[in-house]
Write a protein that holds these residues in place. Structure first.
Motif, PDB file in Angstrom:
ATOM      1  N   SER A 271       1.054  -1.410  -0.071  1.00 59.72           N
ATOM      2  CA  SER A 271      -0.207  -0.323  -0.223  1.00 59.72           C
ATOM      3  C   SER A 271       0.662   1.150  -0.081  1.00 59.72           C
ATOM      4  N   THR A 272       0.539   2.166  -0.761  1.00 57.72           N
ATOM      5  CA  THR A 272       0.726   3.452  -0.497  1.00 57.72           C
ATOM      6  C   THR A 272       0.376   4.804   0.402  1.00 57.72           C
ATOM      7  N   SER A 273       0.552   5.380   0.954  1.00 56.40           N
ATOM      8  CA  SER A 273       0.382   6.699   1.487  1.00 56.40           C
ATOM      9  C   SER A 273       0.740   8.090   0.531  1.00 56.40           C
ATOM     10  N   VAL A 274      -0.136   8.658   1.019  1.00 56.25           N
ATOM     11  CA  VAL A 274       0.488  10.296   0.058  1.00 56.25           C
ATOM     12  C   VAL A 274      -0.086  10.703   1.488  1.00 56.25           C
ATOM     13  N   ASP A 275       0.790  11.045   2.471  1.00 57.99           N
ATOM     14  CA  ASP A 275       0.463  12.690   2.984  1.00 57.99           C
ATOM     15  C   ASP A 275       0.686  13.826   2.782  1.00 57.99           C
ATOM     16  N   GLY A 276       1.427  14.482   2.441  1.00 56.37           N
ATOM     17  CA  GLY A 276       2.392  15.370   1.825  1.00 56.37           C
ATOM     18  C   GLY A 276       2.643  15.849   0.574  1.00 56.37           C
ATOM     19  N   GLY A 277       2.213  16.959  -0.021  1.00 60.29           N
ATOM     20  CA  GLY A 277       2.964  16.903  -1.448  1.00 60.29           C
ATOM     21  C   GLY A 277       2.372  15.944  -2.354  1.00 60.29           C
ATOM     22  N   VAL A 278       3.485  15.957  -3.846  1.00 55.24           N
ATOM     23  CA  VAL A 278       2.603  15.087  -4.502  1.00 55.24           C
ATOM     24  C   VAL A 278       3.545  13.704  -4.612  1.00 55.24           C
ATOM     25  N   LEU A 279       3.303  12.577  -4.769  1.00 55.98           N
ATOM     26  CA  LEU A 279       4.236  12.130  -5.933  1.00 55.98           C
ATOM     27  C   LEU A 279       3.380  11.384  -6.974  1.00 55.98           C
ATOM     28  N   ALA A 280       4.874  11.393  -7.922  1.00 59.46           N
ATOM     29  CA  ALA A 280       4.474  11.258  -9.055  1.00 59.46           C
ATOM     30  C   ALA A 280       4.556   9.579  -9.397  1.00 59.46           C
ATOM     31  N   LEU A 281       4.352   8.955 -10.158  1.00 66.17           N
ATOM     32  CA  LEU A 281       4.576   7.921 -11.105  1.00 66.17           C
ATOM     33  C   LEU A 281       4.510   7.946 -12.231  1.00 66.17           C
ATOM     34  N   GLY A 282       5.902   7.642 -12.342  1.00 67.76           N
ATOM     35  CA  GLY A 282       6.258   7.967 -14.057  1.00 67.76           C
ATOM     36  C   GLY A 282       6.420   7.223 -14.825  1.00 67.76           C
TER      37      GLY A 282
ATOM     38  N   ALA B 196      -1.736  14.721  -3.411  1.00 68.09           N
ATOM     39  CA  ALA B 196      -1.914  14.186  -4.288  1.00 68.09           C
ATOM     40  C   ALA B 196      -0.674  12.764  -5.569  1.00 68.09           C
ATOM     41  N   LEU B 197      -1.544  12.496  -5.099  1.00 67.41           N
ATOM     42  CA  LEU B 197      -0.458  10.966  -6.042  1.00 67.41           C
ATOM     43  C   LEU B 197      -1.016  11.306  -7.768  1.00 67.41           C
ATOM     44  N   GLU B 198      -0.248  11.710  -8.757  1.00 66.92           N
ATOM     45  CA  GLU B 198      -0.164  11.299 -10.364  1.00 66.92           C
ATOM     46  C   GLU B 198       0.010  10.434 -11.146  1.00 66.92           C
ATOM     47  N   LEU B 199      -0.597  10.109 -11.625  1.00 69.81           N
ATOM     48  CA  LEU B 199      -0.393   9.391 -12.625  1.00 69.81           C
ATOM     49  C   LEU B 199       0.108  10.006 -14.140  1.00 69.81           C
ATOM     50  N   ASP B 200       1.472   9.500 -14.230  1.00 71.23           N
ATOM     51  CA  ASP B 200       2.012  10.454 -15.057  1.00 71.23           C
ATOM     52  C   ASP B 200       2.227   9.775 -16.870  1.00 71.23           C
TER      53      ASP B 200
ATOM     54  N   ALA C 201      -1.374  12.998 -15.678  1.00 69.59           N
ATOM     55  CA  ALA C 201      -1.623  13.826 -16.437  1.00 69.59           C
ATOM     56  C   ALA C 201      -0.608  13.033 -17.612  1.00 69.59           C
ATOM     57  N   GLY C 202      -0.148  14.098 -18.869  1.00 71.64           N
ATOM     58  CA  GLY C 202       0.219  13.065 -19.317  1.00 71.64           C
ATOM     59  C   GLY C 202      -0.501  12.368 -20.702  1.00 71.64           C
ATOM     60  N   GLN C 203       0.275  12.403 -21.765  1.00 72.77           N
ATOM     61  CA  GLN C 203      -0.320  12.100 -22.909  1.00 72.77           C
ATOM     62  C   GLN C 203      -0.717  11.195 -23.331  1.00 72.77           C
ATOM     63  N   ASN C 204      -0.402  10.002 -22.501  1.00 73.51           N
ATOM     64  CA  ASN C 204      -1.280   8.681 -22.543  1.00 73.51           C
ATOM     65  C   ASN C 204      -2.181   8.148 -22.047  1.00 73.51           C
ATOM     66  N   ARG C 205      -3.020   7.299 -21.824  1.00 76.95           N
ATOM     67  CA  ARG C 205      -3.821   6.469 -21.287  1.00 76.95           C
ATOM     68  C   ARG C 205      -3.060   5.869 -19.651  1.00 76.95           C
ATOM     69  N   ALA C 206      -4.068   6.048 -18.771  1.00 74.24           N
ATOM     70  CA  ALA C 206      -4.254   5.077 -17.614  1.00 74.24           C
ATOM     71  C   ALA C 206      -5.095   4.034 -17.464  1.00 74.24           C
ATOM     72  N   PHE C 207      -5.444   2.772 -17.381  1.00 75.41           N
ATOM     73  CA  PHE C 207      -6.949   2.555 -17.723  1.00 75.41           C
ATOM     74  C   PHE C 207      -5.980   1.333 -16.739  1.00 75.41           C
ATOM     75  N   TRP C 208      -7.222  -0.014 -16.543  1.00 69.86           N
ATOM     76  CA  TRP C 208      -7.167  -1.361 -15.947  1.00 69.86           C
ATOM     77  C   TRP C 208      -7.337  -2.664 -16.685  1.00 69.86           C
TER      78      TRP C 208
END
Length: 195
Positions: free
Chosen positions: A62-73, A88-92, A114-121
């Motif tokens: 599990s991942t907790s973002v308690d402050g700032g931005v965690l961006a997954l590239g 914020a959690l960012e899917l870049d 964020a970013g020009q491509n897709r995020a999907f499951w």
């Protein structure tokens, strides 16, 4: 301070917590590669600023973002994300599409695509159960919120904001949000279903 771009952590018990207390000046960009050898850790980002993890990982905790931005590239294998208010959690998806594993999103912060491509499951399922006052923000590309009609939105109370040029595609999911804003595109329905 981060001086190298690769940080490896030894295998430990699945109950161990990796607490990322990185002090980063607000709005700074830190590119890091987190190589976790254990199958299940817990990762927590607590400080302000932006931490970008550029490479994928087989980490399934599990991942907790308690402050700032965690961006997954890149696509990660994490199974639960808790986003605190003001964080914020960012899917870049700048580099490529993200085909993500079964995942849940909770908390009262911001889930950003964020970013020009897709995020999907794809054939796996995501559960969106963000609290009142939270936000799903699509700033670029396409956020697919209903691949194969298996995403769960039943307890979601977040708002949805889709920026100009970005797309939120609900496909077959029964997407629930509290409010909608932005000038981007919101799509529903499966194009091959004939409706």
């Amino acid at each position: 301070d981060l001086h190298a771009n690769t940080h490896s952590f030894p295998t430990r018990r699945s109950s161990d917590l990796l607490d990322w207390r990185q002090s980063i000046a607000p709005m700074s960009e830190v590119a890091g590669r987190l190589a976790i050898e254990a199958a299940a850790f817990a990762l927590r980002k607590t400080a302000g600023g932006r931490l970008r993890l550029a490479s994928g990982s087989s980490y399934t905790g599990s991942t907790s973002v308690d402050g700032g931005v965690l961006a997954l590239g890149n696509a990660y294998a994490g199974n639960a994300y808790v986003i605190a208010s003001g964080a914020a959690l960012e899917l870049d998806t700048t580099s490529n599409d993200f085909s993500l594993p079964a995942t849940s999103f909770t908390g009262t912060g911001t889930l950003r695509k964020a970013g020009q491509n897709r995020a999907f499951w794809g054939s796996t399922a995501a559960t969106f159960a963000l609290g009142s006052g939270s936000l799903i923000e699509v700033t670029g590309g396409t956020f697919v919120g209903g691949s194969n009609a298996n995403e769960v939105w039943t307890n979601n109370l977040s708002d949805l904001s889709v920026a100009s040029g970005a797309t939120f595609d609900g496909v077959e999911a029964n997407v629930r949000v509290d409010g909608i804003s932005g000038s981007g595109t919101i799509k529903t329905g499966y194009s091959g279903a004939g409706y």
